[in-house]
Design a protein around this motif. Sequence first.
Motif: not given
Length: 399
Positions: A40-46, A59-63, A382-389
């Motif tokens: 798949g695709y991978t990265g980090l999420t803030k 954190a979970n509101t973001s997800i 690279d690093t995405i913003i959590g609520h855009t996952l």
Amino acid sequence: MKYVIVIADGMADEPLEQLNGKTPVVEANTPNMDFIAKNGYTGLTKNVPDGMTPGSDVANTSIMGFNPSMLKGRGPLEAPSVGVSLGDTDVAFRLNFINVKDGKINDFTADHISTEEAAQLIEALNDNFSEIGVFYPGVSYRNLFVIDDIEMEDLTSTPPHDVVGQPFEDNLLKPDNEKARLINQLMRDSVEVLENHPVNKKRVSEGKLPANMIWLWGQGAKPVIGNFPERYNMSGATITGVDLLKGISNYIGLDVIEVPGATAYFDTNYENKVNYALESLKTHDVQYIHIEAPDEAGHEGNLPEKLRAIENIDSIILGKLLKELPGIDEEFTIAVLPDHPTPIDIKTHTMTPVPFAIYSTSIKEPDATEVFSEDMSQGKYDTIIGHTLLDEMIKISKE
């Protein structure tokens, strides 16, 4: 297309000397996480914006797809899950039953007091302090206190899991004003009521820690977050043993699927969680599956339990999802990630961005990541913003 997000609460960690410099997720046997990462695709999420506390509420509101910047505290987020509808001037506090020894916070869970025992203590608190506010039973050490005073929202409180081993007097609510003094004295006064309660006398006789004090924190008024079905034009549901996430789900319009045996601890029923999730996906487009066990292990500094929780998530939940999702919908997209790190050596949450991996039946050319780990430097992102996952998952599914 079905979408599944598996949240392994607190799974991310730091390299540990006892693991020869590896992290728990690298040490653990995780063939299904590795499959998702490799294919798949991978990265980090803030998931925690700068300036906000790295709590599970943020954190979970973001997800779940929403910017958490409007959150004031986790207390009001837990209110709906215990049947409490907050008024316009109400402020809800998270109430932990804790164990205090020699003036210090010794255990922020009161030795994981049972829900039944906690309910009896809540009744005693209402009998003694009803002129101040109302106490509501929750699950185990996680309970609720509501006061009709909107100004309480502006006080500064401290999560008890961040100050274990420290004097409780050094970590009471601030600033030193009339509002804070009222709540701080309530916490002090709870000691006499709780220490003499039959529940705690019985616990002591059984060699358990007594729940000899309450800790009030995470306060806030009723939040306005957003509406999931309206934003995404899809139906969604959440499976979790944690009242906090049930509350967030209620506020944003995600259905809460109650699962027998979902304890939010090491003994949670993984099999029931995945079975109920698969059934839920027959009628919902998006399914969140949250597992608290890695976070609890991190808070306790319990490496064997953290490894076991990670492996249970991989083998029981992810293994069955990957096997049976095609029978529900030939097209599906699944993501796995922690909400925040809860490192074994630190025993509390950190703000470090966390790894994520997304597998979709739509992906034709995966990125170069080989295994799931905190190092996603070979990933597509690279690093995405959590609520855009979830937005990214939807975008990937349409490739």
